[in-house]
Scaffold this active site. Structure first.
Site, PDB file in Angstrom:
ATOM      1  N   GLU A   1      45.497  61.904 -38.511  1.00  0.00           N
ATOM      2  CA  GLU A   1      44.655  60.730 -38.302  1.00  0.00           C
ATOM      3  C   GLU A   1      45.440  59.137 -38.247  1.00  0.00           C
ATOM      4  OE1 GLU A   1      40.769  61.059 -40.360  1.00  0.00           O
ATOM      5  OE2 GLU A   1      42.098  61.857 -41.813  1.00  0.00           O
TER       6      GLU A   1
ATOM      7  N   HIS B   1      14.180  57.651 -42.658  1.00  0.00           N
ATOM      8  CA  HIS B   1      14.020  59.252 -42.468  1.00  0.00           C
ATOM      9  C   HIS B   1      13.136  59.435 -41.281  1.00  0.00           C
ATOM     10  CE1 HIS B   1      13.927  59.413 -47.338  1.00  0.00           C
ATOM     11  NE2 HIS B   1      15.120  59.824 -46.658  1.00  0.00           N
TER      12      HIS B   1
ATOM     13  N   ASP C   1      39.910  58.322 -36.485  1.00  0.00           N
ATOM     14  CA  ASP C   1      40.990  57.382 -37.185  1.00  0.00           C
ATOM     15  C   ASP C   1      42.075  57.314 -36.341  1.00  0.00           C
ATOM     16  OD1 ASP C   1      39.941  56.309 -39.819  1.00  0.00           O
ATOM     17  OD2 ASP C   1      39.408  58.155 -40.198  1.00  0.00           O
TER      18      ASP C   1
ATOM     19  N   CYS D   1      38.749  67.472 -34.669  1.00  0.00           N
ATOM     20  CA  CYS D   1      37.479  67.368 -35.069  1.00  0.00           C
ATOM     21  C   CYS D   1      36.762  65.864 -35.034  1.00  0.00           C
ATOM     22  CB  CYS D   1      37.374  67.696 -36.592  1.00  0.00           C
ATOM     23  SG  CYS D   1      38.436  66.930 -37.360  1.00  0.00           S
TER      24      CYS D   1
END
Ligand code: PEP
Ligand code: MG
Length: 578
Positions: free
Chosen positions: A437, A196, A461, A508
């Site tokens: 992909e 965190h 991918d 993307c």
């Protein structure tokens, strides 16, 4: 003599300042026996410490600057909730009474029992949740051992403006206070990029390095330090040449970032007036803020699988609808591309016990969804219903053949009729697109373009499958090459197929946000990029300096040549280092 130490850079940036060493983590907890007649007093001492811890954390929460990302408040709230949880409140009291031990020892025992459970977990993200227990327990322990009402946070340490803080570890609360104190950077001995604290450092833009074991042994208070958060390097006591070098880098970085900010509202148009779309990728609704902040044209990839991970149940259609609607509202009219579930391979459900020898080639993404319609149908319904609230496109990951496309489109049609029959509001014309992909999909892009409303190239991918390299295996990372001619030819083919069918083609995968490839992709004809918010302005600044008429012949030549010398020359012209 100067000294250089390497850790894990988790938050980018250069900082130069004096060291401030925090030793508070190094306290010993003693065990001692409590007489029967004073047990009630010991329990009340423990309860009092819990109350002080709550007051301190509420105080920290009040100091979070307005405009700070919502998840930072959530981290502090999570710690406050832990202070109400019986595992940390009732259980230690039982230990005090049943074993007649002091409060410090009881809470330490309870902490060890809880941490053991977390450490046994496979999921790296959940394993880091043990840090939260430590942060809360350490706070209670510090209150018990110092027996003081005063704050035990880093503010006890005077004026730290411009200092570089070195600690064993820091809690999210510390990190928030650090911003108030004007701390320039921090280094911790423990922790990883998923902690965190690292997440918060990134969103507060404080340069940070974690996992630098024993660093406090080698550094003295007030020694001059340089932090290179990009590479995870600490330089102590630098000579003038090194100092001058980093001062210049720091200045250049500040100027560069300030200049990029001025591009927020400017269109991403090339020198020859070609408009380019720049969108953002998000994983959680809270990521939308950063996307809006950099002036993106929309969201080109919303990875919905993160809503399904790290929990034991599957989110219902209504829960999904609520979540997607929230995101649509946050987007305020900008287009949102929601990707259906991409589970499997490196992203799995908590209860996934299905053994799979080759998960990247297995039942993942749309294959899994078509295999288990109880997972897919509610999501399709939720997306189509949410789309009534604003401009939404639906994107299907990992499609590899015509049959899958037709099956999905059929399901969409069925759900459309179902929603009409139920009288629920939805978008009957929602565009359904597919991710490219798999190399087979790229080679058959014209067939994909015939059936779908848009295409989006997932290079993460596509490169993995084209070059046969596992994207999460460090050992073969050296073979990962987005500029491999085979990869470029596939990308080009998809762009052309989209153009011929007159449907939009975007990208993307990470390649879209990698500034090394912006010119190359423009040259190959890409006009729609989607990336993480942090890269968007930098990509925009490159686009504004490009002329697509110059880039096109260079990129097309580069895509076909294997000659190393010629490649080097072309790479230079395209601005690709290497
Ligand atoms: C990709 O494969 O490029 C992509 C964007 O999808 P993910 O990284 O989520 O697999
Ligand atoms: Mg993918």
């Amino acid at each position: 003599m100067s000294l250089q130490i390497i850790g894990i850079g988790v938050s980018r940036g250069i900082a130069i300042g004096k060291a401030h060493i925090l030793m508070r983590g190094d306290f010993e907890v003693a065990e001692y026996h409590i007489e029967e007649e004073t047990l009630a007093e010991e329990v009340s001492r423990f309860r009092n410490a819990l109350e002080i811890a709550r007051i301190q954390l509420r105080e920290v929460r009040n100091r979070i600057p307005s405009g700070t990302k919502a998840d930072i408040v959530e981290f502090i709230n999570a710690h406050l909730l832990m202070l109400e949880d019986s595992t940390l409140t009732v259980a230690p009291e039982h230990l005090i009474i049943s074993k007649q031990i002091n409060a410090e020892w009881a809470i330490k025992q309870q902490r060890n029992a809880l941490v053991e459970v977390f450490e046994a977990m496979d999921d790296a993200y959940l394993r880091t949740r043990k840090d939260d227990i430590d942060h809360v327990v350490n706070r209670i322990l510090r209150i018990l051992t110092t027996e003081t009402q005063s704050s035990v946070d880093i503010e006890d340490h005077g004026n730290l403006n411009g200092h570089i803080l070195l600690a064993d570890e820091l809690s999210p609360a510390d990190t928030v206070l650090m911003q108030h104190q004007g701390i320039a950077a921090f280094i911790t001995e423990y922790g990883g990029p998923l902690s965190h604290t690292a997440i918060i450092a990134r969103s507060l833009r404080i340069p940070a390095i974690v996992g630098m074991h024993n660093v406090r042994r080698y550094i003295r208070d007030d020694e001059t330090l340089i932090i290179d958060g990009y590479r995870g390097v600490l330089i102590a006591n630098p000579d003038q040449t090194i100092l001058d070098y980093y001062l210049a880098r720091q200045q250049a970085e500040l100027q560069r970032l300030a200049k990029l900010q001025t591009l927020k509202r400017e269109p991403a148009t090339t020198r020859d007036n070609v408009p380019v779309h720049l969108s953002g990728n998000i994983e959680l609704p809270s990521d939308v803020e950063a996307i809006i902040e950099v002036g993106a044209d929309g969201v080109g990839l919303y990875r919905t699988e993160f809503m399904f991970m790290n929990r034991s149940d599957i989110p219902s259609e209504e829960e999904q609808l609520e979540r997607y609607t929230d995101v649509i509202r946050m987007m305020n009219g900008l287009p949102l591309t929601i990707r259906t579930l991409d589970l499997g391979a490196d992203k799995t459900l908590d209860n996934n016990e299905r053994p799979c020898t080759n998960p990247a080639l297995g039942l993942r993404a749309v294959r899994l969804c078509l295999h288990d319609l109880s997972l897919f149908r509610p999501q399709l319904r939720a997306i189509m219903r949410a789309a009534a609230e604003g401009p939404v496109r639906m994107m299907i990951p990992m499609l590899s053949n015509q049959q899958e496309i037709l099956q999905v489109l059929n399901l969409v049609r069925e759900i459309r009729n179902e929603l009409v029959a139920r009288g629920l509001p939805f978008d009957p014309t929602i565009p359904v697109g597919g991710m490219i992909e798999v190399p087979a999909a790229a080679l058959a892009a014209d067939m994909f373009a015939k059936h779908l409303s848009f295409l989006s190239i997932g290079t993460n991918d596509l490169i993995q499958y084209t070059l046969a390299i596992d994207r999460v295996d460090d050992e073969v990372n050296y073979l990962y090459d987005p500029s491999h001619p085979a990869v470029l030819q596939l990308i080009h083919r998809v762009i052309q197929a989209g153009n011929q069918a007159n449907i939009p083609v975007s990208m993307c995968g990470e390649m879209a946000g990698d500034t090394a490839y912006t010119r190359l992709l423009l040259g190959l004809g890409l006009r729609d990029f989607s990336m993480q918010a942090a890269s968007l302005l930098e990509v925009k600044s490159i686009i504004k300096n490009c002329d697509t008429r110059e880039l096109q012949p260079i990129a097309e030549k580069f895509m076909h040549t294997h000659d190393l010398i010629e490649r080097k020359v072309l790479m230079k012209q395209l601005g690709i280092k290497g």
